[in-house]
Design a protein around this motif. Structure first.
Motif, PDB file in Angstrom:
ATOM      1  N   PHE A   1      -2.754   8.889  13.935  1.00 20.68           N
ATOM      2  CA  PHE A   1      -1.893   9.292  12.817  1.00 20.68           C
ATOM      3  C   PHE A   1      -0.451   8.860  13.060  1.00 20.68           C
ATOM      4  O   PHE A   1       0.209   8.319  12.168  1.00 20.68           O
ATOM      5  CB  PHE A   1      -1.975  10.807  12.606  1.00 20.68           C
ATOM      6  N   GLU A   2       0.029   9.070  14.270  1.00 19.67           N
ATOM      7  CA  GLU A   2       1.399   8.659  14.591  1.00 19.67           C
ATOM      8  C   GLU A   2       1.535   7.138  14.478  1.00 19.67           C
ATOM      9  O   GLU A   2       2.544   6.637  13.970  1.00 19.67           O
ATOM     10  CB  GLU A   2       1.773   9.125  15.998  1.00 19.67           C
ATOM     11  N   ARG A   3       0.515   6.419  14.943  1.00 22.74           N
ATOM     12  CA  ARG A   3       0.544   4.956  14.831  1.00 22.74           C
ATOM     13  C   ARG A   3       0.597   4.547  13.360  1.00 22.74           C
ATOM     14  O   ARG A   3       1.358   3.641  12.982  1.00 22.74           O
ATOM     15  CB  ARG A   3      -0.676   4.345  15.530  1.00 22.74           C
ATOM     16  N   ALA A   4      -0.183   5.212  12.522  1.00 26.76           N
ATOM     17  CA  ALA A   4      -0.183   4.892  11.090  1.00 26.76           C
ATOM     18  C   ALA A   4       1.192   5.130  10.473  1.00 26.76           C
ATOM     19  O   ALA A   4       1.656   4.333   9.650  1.00 26.76           O
ATOM     20  CB  ALA A   4      -1.251   5.711  10.370  1.00 26.76           C
ATOM     21  N   LYS A   5       1.854   6.206  10.868  1.00 26.90           N
ATOM     22  CA  LYS A   5       3.193   6.479  10.334  1.00 26.90           C
ATOM     23  C   LYS A   5       4.179   5.394  10.756  1.00 26.90           C
ATOM     24  O   LYS A   5       5.012   4.961   9.958  1.00 26.90           O
ATOM     25  CB  LYS A   5       3.674   7.860  10.784  1.00 26.90           C
ATOM     26  N   ILE A   6       4.075   4.941  11.998  1.00 28.56           N
ATOM     27  CA  ILE A   6       4.971   3.873  12.462  1.00 28.56           C
ATOM     28  C   ILE A   6       4.661   2.571  11.740  1.00 28.56           C
ATOM     29  O   ILE A   6       5.563   1.856  11.298  1.00 28.56           O
ATOM     30  CB  ILE A   6       4.882   3.698  13.995  1.00 28.56           C
ATOM     31  N   LEU A   7       3.381   2.260  11.596  1.00 26.87           N
ATOM     32  CA  LEU A   7       2.989   1.052  10.867  1.00 26.87           C
ATOM     33  C   LEU A   7       3.527   1.076   9.443  1.00 26.87           C
ATOM     34  O   LEU A   7       4.019   0.064   8.939  1.00 26.87           O
ATOM     35  CB  LEU A   7       1.464   0.908  10.858  1.00 26.87           C
ATOM     36  N   THR A   8       3.476   2.236   8.819  1.00 20.67           N
ATOM     37  CA  THR A   8       4.013   2.376   7.462  1.00 20.67           C
ATOM     38  C   THR A   8       5.514   2.103   7.469  1.00 20.67           C
ATOM     39  O   THR A   8       6.022   1.358   6.623  1.00 20.67           O
ATOM     40  CB  THR A   8       3.727   3.788   6.908  1.00 20.67           C
TER      41      THR A   8
ATOM     42  N   TYR B   1      -3.141   1.642   6.400  1.00 22.64           N
ATOM     43  CA  TYR B   1      -4.224   2.070   5.509  1.00 22.64           C
ATOM     44  C   TYR B   1      -5.551   2.146   6.267  1.00 22.64           C
ATOM     45  O   TYR B   1      -6.313   3.097   6.096  1.00 22.64           O
ATOM     46  CB  TYR B   1      -4.325   1.115   4.315  1.00 22.64           C
ATOM     47  N   GLU B   2      -5.811   1.162   7.110  1.00 17.57           N
ATOM     48  CA  GLU B   2      -7.048   1.167   7.906  1.00 17.57           C
ATOM     49  C   GLU B   2      -7.100   2.389   8.822  1.00 17.57           C
ATOM     50  O   GLU B   2      -8.129   3.069   8.895  1.00 17.57           O
ATOM     51  CB  GLU B   2      -7.162  -0.116   8.734  1.00 17.57           C
ATOM     52  N   ASP B   3      -6.004   2.648   9.543  1.00 15.92           N
ATOM     53  CA  ASP B   3      -5.964   3.813  10.437  1.00 15.92           C
ATOM     54  C   ASP B   3      -6.165   5.112   9.666  1.00 15.92           C
ATOM     55  O   ASP B   3      -6.938   5.986  10.085  1.00 15.92           O
ATOM     56  CB  ASP B   3      -4.632   3.880  11.192  1.00 15.92           C
ATOM     57  N   LEU B   4      -5.470   5.240   8.558  1.00 19.71           N
ATOM     58  CA  LEU B   4      -5.569   6.476   7.779  1.00 19.71           C
ATOM     59  C   LEU B   4      -6.953   6.646   7.159  1.00 19.71           C
ATOM     60  O   LEU B   4      -7.467   7.765   7.076  1.00 19.71           O
ATOM     61  CB  LEU B   4      -4.474   6.524   6.720  1.00 19.71           C
TER      62      LEU B   4
ATOM     63  N   LYS C   1     -10.807  17.200   5.918  1.00 19.56           N
ATOM     64  CA  LYS C   1     -10.165  18.434   5.436  1.00 19.56           C
ATOM     65  C   LYS C   1      -8.690  18.534   5.832  1.00 19.56           C
ATOM     66  O   LYS C   1      -8.055  19.550   5.590  1.00 19.56           O
ATOM     67  CB  LYS C   1     -10.934  19.650   5.941  1.00 19.56           C
ATOM     68  N   GLU C   2      -8.133  17.478   6.422  1.00 21.28           N
ATOM     69  CA  GLU C   2      -6.716  17.466   6.801  1.00 21.28           C
ATOM     70  C   GLU C   2      -5.891  16.932   5.636  1.00 21.28           C
ATOM     71  O   GLU C   2      -5.804  15.722   5.405  1.00 21.28           O
ATOM     72  CB  GLU C   2      -6.494  16.620   8.051  1.00 21.28           C
ATOM     73  N   SER C   3      -5.270  17.842   4.910  1.00 20.82           N
ATOM     74  CA  SER C   3      -4.542  17.460   3.697  1.00 20.82           C
ATOM     75  C   SER C   3      -3.402  16.475   3.980  1.00 20.82           C
ATOM     76  O   SER C   3      -3.162  15.567   3.183  1.00 20.82           O
ATOM     77  CB  SER C   3      -4.003  18.703   2.987  1.00 20.82           C
ATOM     78  N   ALA C   4      -2.716  16.639   5.109  1.00 17.24           N
ATOM     79  CA  ALA C   4      -1.595  15.734   5.419  1.00 17.24           C
ATOM     80  C   ALA C   4      -2.078  14.297   5.611  1.00 17.24           C
ATOM     81  O   ALA C   4      -1.403  13.349   5.200  1.00 17.24           O
ATOM     82  CB  ALA C   4      -0.859  16.215   6.660  1.00 17.24           C
ATOM     83  N   VAL C   5      -3.242  14.136   6.206  1.00 19.50           N
ATOM     84  CA  VAL C   5      -3.802  12.801   6.419  1.00 19.50           C
ATOM     85  C   VAL C   5      -4.208  12.187   5.079  1.00 19.50           C
ATOM     86  O   VAL C   5      -3.911  11.023   4.794  1.00 19.50           O
ATOM     87  CB  VAL C   5      -5.005  12.862   7.387  1.00 19.50           C
ATOM     88  N   VAL C   6      -4.880  12.986   4.249  1.00 16.19           N
ATOM     89  CA  VAL C   6      -5.310  12.508   2.930  1.00 16.19           C
ATOM     90  C   VAL C   6      -4.088  12.128   2.098  1.00 16.19           C
ATOM     91  O   VAL C   6      -4.069  11.083   1.432  1.00 16.19           O
ATOM     92  CB  VAL C   6      -6.171  13.582   2.224  1.00 16.19           C
TER      93      VAL C   6
END
Length: 181
Positions: free
Chosen positions: A95-102, A111-114, A123-128
């Motif tokens: 998740f942290e990697r996805a935020k940095i990639l963004t 998008y792939e990581d997420l 069920k993790e709303s923040a990830v969705v």
């Protein structure tokens, strides 16, 4: 509960006095410094811990976050890549990697990581929600709207999710109105 950083540092230093290769003590000191926002000192201690236990995804995650907090996003991303490589099922590192990639505008990779995370943690709303944000930046409005709606279903009290739906619907309405003129 107020955190007692000095007591924690004293305990970790005692552990190091007994065994200088005690990587969890090095990590612990780094974590205290990270909480105190002393990122340079945190980085030094995380690096020592990682040199003693180089196969730790968790240590890579913490060092990567520390580097990112210092504005060194590319370096942080490299270390987070190691964290995910060492433990592909580590959701926090992914998740942290996805935020940095963004943040680095590497949206396809984010998008792939997420997408992987949503499959693993549906069920993790923040990830969705984050997947919806990236989908929107990629021009995938229907996917974004679906993600935002799912996030609201998962956490109806979070106003940010509802606001995202309203803004996207408003944008769609404006574009439909200008297209029909």
């Amino acid at each position: 509960m107020k955190e007692d950083f000095e007591s924690a540092l004293t305990a970790y230093r005692k552990a190091l006095a007994l065994n200088g290769r005690h990587y969890t003590a090095w990590y612990g000191i780094g974590h205290v410094y990270l909480k105190q926002e002393k990122y340079g000192l945190a980085e030094q201690h995380f690096r020592v811990a990682l040199s003693l236990h180089p196969e730790s995804s968790s240590l890579c995650y913490h060092l990567g976050c520390c580097l990112t907090l210092q504005g060194r996003k590319e370096e942080g991303l490299e270390i987070l890549n190691d964290a995910v490589r060492l433990d592909p099922s580590n959701p926090i590192a992914r998740f942290e990697r996805a935020k940095i990639l963004t943040g680095l505008n590497q949206l396809r990779e984010a998008y792939e990581d997420l997408s992987i995370l949503v499959d693993e943690l549906p069920k993790e709303s923040a990830v969705v929600f984050e997947l919806g944000n990236v989908a929107l930046q990629l021009g995938m409005r229907e996917v974004a709207l679906s993600c935002f709606s799912d996030a609201v279903d998962l956490d109806p009290k979070e106003k940010m999710y509802k606001t995202a739906i309203e803004e996207l619907e408003l944008r769609n309405e404006k574009e439909s109105a200008s297209a029909s003129v």
